[in-house]
Design a protein around this motif. Sequence first.
Motif, mmCIF file in Angstrom:
data_model
loop_
_atom_site.group_PDB
_atom_site.id
_atom_site.type_symbol
_atom_site.label_atom_id
_atom_site.label_comp_id
_atom_site.label_asym_id
_atom_site.label_seq_id
_atom_site.Cartn_x
_atom_site.Cartn_y
_atom_site.Cartn_z
ATOM 1 N N LEU A 14 0.884 -1.157 0.000
ATOM 2 C CA LEU A 14 0.000 0.000 0.000
ATOM 3 C C LEU A 14 0.924 1.210 0.000
ATOM 4 C CD1 LEU A 14 -3.085 0.759 0.280
ATOM 5 C CD2 LEU A 14 -2.541 1.236 2.663
ATOM 6 N N SER A 17 -1.736 6.730 1.509
ATOM 7 C CA SER A 17 -3.071 6.799 2.087
ATOM 8 C C SER A 17 -3.806 7.972 1.486
ATOM 9 C CB SER A 17 -2.983 6.966 3.598
ATOM 10 O OG SER A 17 -4.263 7.286 4.108
ATOM 11 N N ALA A 19 -6.872 8.492 2.514
ATOM 12 C CA ALA A 19 -7.950 8.657 3.483
ATOM 13 C C ALA A 19 -7.821 9.985 4.216
ATOM 14 C CB ALA A 19 -7.923 7.502 4.484
ATOM 15 N N GLU A 25 -8.003 3.387 9.356
ATOM 16 C CA GLU A 25 -8.239 2.259 8.454
ATOM 17 C C GLU A 25 -7.004 1.916 7.612
ATOM 18 O OE1 GLU A 25 -11.333 2.700 5.337
ATOM 19 O OE2 GLU A 25 -12.301 1.099 6.463
ATOM 20 N N THR A 26 -6.326 2.921 7.096
ATOM 21 C CA THR A 26 -5.198 2.644 6.207
ATOM 22 C C THR A 26 -4.026 1.946 6.891
ATOM 23 O OG1 THR A 26 -4.482 4.937 6.446
ATOM 24 C CG2 THR A 26 -5.760 4.393 4.495
ATOM 25 N N LYS A 30 -2.431 -1.450 5.356
ATOM 26 C CA LYS A 30 -0.983 -1.545 5.121
ATOM 27 C C LYS A 30 -0.423 -2.776 5.827
ATOM 28 C CE LYS A 30 3.326 0.786 6.304
ATOM 29 N NZ LYS A 30 3.707 0.173 7.569
ATOM 30 N N SER A 49 -13.202 3.465 2.400
ATOM 31 C CA SER A 49 -12.092 2.702 1.822
ATOM 32 C C SER A 49 -12.292 2.411 0.339
ATOM 33 C CB SER A 49 -11.864 1.407 2.592
ATOM 34 O OG SER A 49 -13.045 0.627 2.595
ATOM 35 N N TRP A 52 -10.818 5.860 -1.269
ATOM 36 C CA TRP A 52 -9.367 5.987 -1.343
ATOM 37 C C TRP A 52 -8.702 4.743 -1.914
ATOM 38 C CZ3 TRP A 52 -6.583 2.367 1.130
ATOM 39 C CH2 TRP A 52 -7.090 1.786 2.295
ATOM 40 N N GLY A 53 -9.390 3.597 -1.875
ATOM 41 C CA GLY A 53 -8.777 2.347 -2.339
ATOM 42 C C GLY A 53 -9.014 2.011 -3.787
ATOM 43 N N PRO A 60 -3.899 3.036 -4.560
ATOM 44 C CA PRO A 60 -2.853 3.036 -3.543
ATOM 45 C C PRO A 60 -2.084 1.725 -3.444
ATOM 46 C CG PRO A 60 -4.970 2.744 -2.499
ATOM 47 C CD PRO A 60 -5.231 2.999 -3.962
ATOM 48 N N TYR A 61 -2.613 0.658 -4.037
ATOM 49 C CA TYR A 61 -1.944 -0.640 -3.950
ATOM 50 C C TYR A 61 -0.838 -0.718 -4.988
ATOM 51 C CZ TYR A 61 -5.964 -1.824 -1.125
ATOM 52 O OH TYR A 61 -6.913 -1.829 -0.148
#
Length: 144
Positions: A14, A17, A19, A25-26, A30, A49, A52-53, A60-61
């Motif tokens: 990850l 972030s 977020a 959460e992040t 991670k 999530s 941001w995900g 972010p991945y």
Amino acid sequence: PITVKGSQLHQPLLEFSGACEGCGETPYVKLLTQLFGERLVVANATGCSSIWGGSAPSNPYTTNEDGHGPAWANSLFEDNAQFGLGIAMGIVTRRATLRRNVGNVLEQGDAVPMSAELRDVLTQWHANWQNTAEVGPLAKTAMK
């Protein structure tokens, strides 16, 4: 075996972030990427999530040195437990099918031309198919 403390020495998959400031959460996500690496499958529920995900064009991945990373999918409805179960059942079914197919090839013996090294790797993979620590390196060798 990987411990939570020891996981901090593993590459996080990850990268950043997206977020809100102070979001808890992040760090958990991670940590999950450090514990499970490329084998992590996230069945995300719609919420912060999912913003941001998985907002295009950013993600972010990231991937490891082999180009593999976590899988992430989002369910729009409040069914992410069932959604995740379906993903898990699909993975289990595909691996069982692969094991069956590898077994069929190995049973045919010399009728299927392959190097002795590949036959040995496939035999070891077939015998240990549920032991991820053993089959990961074998799969990489078989793919060469």
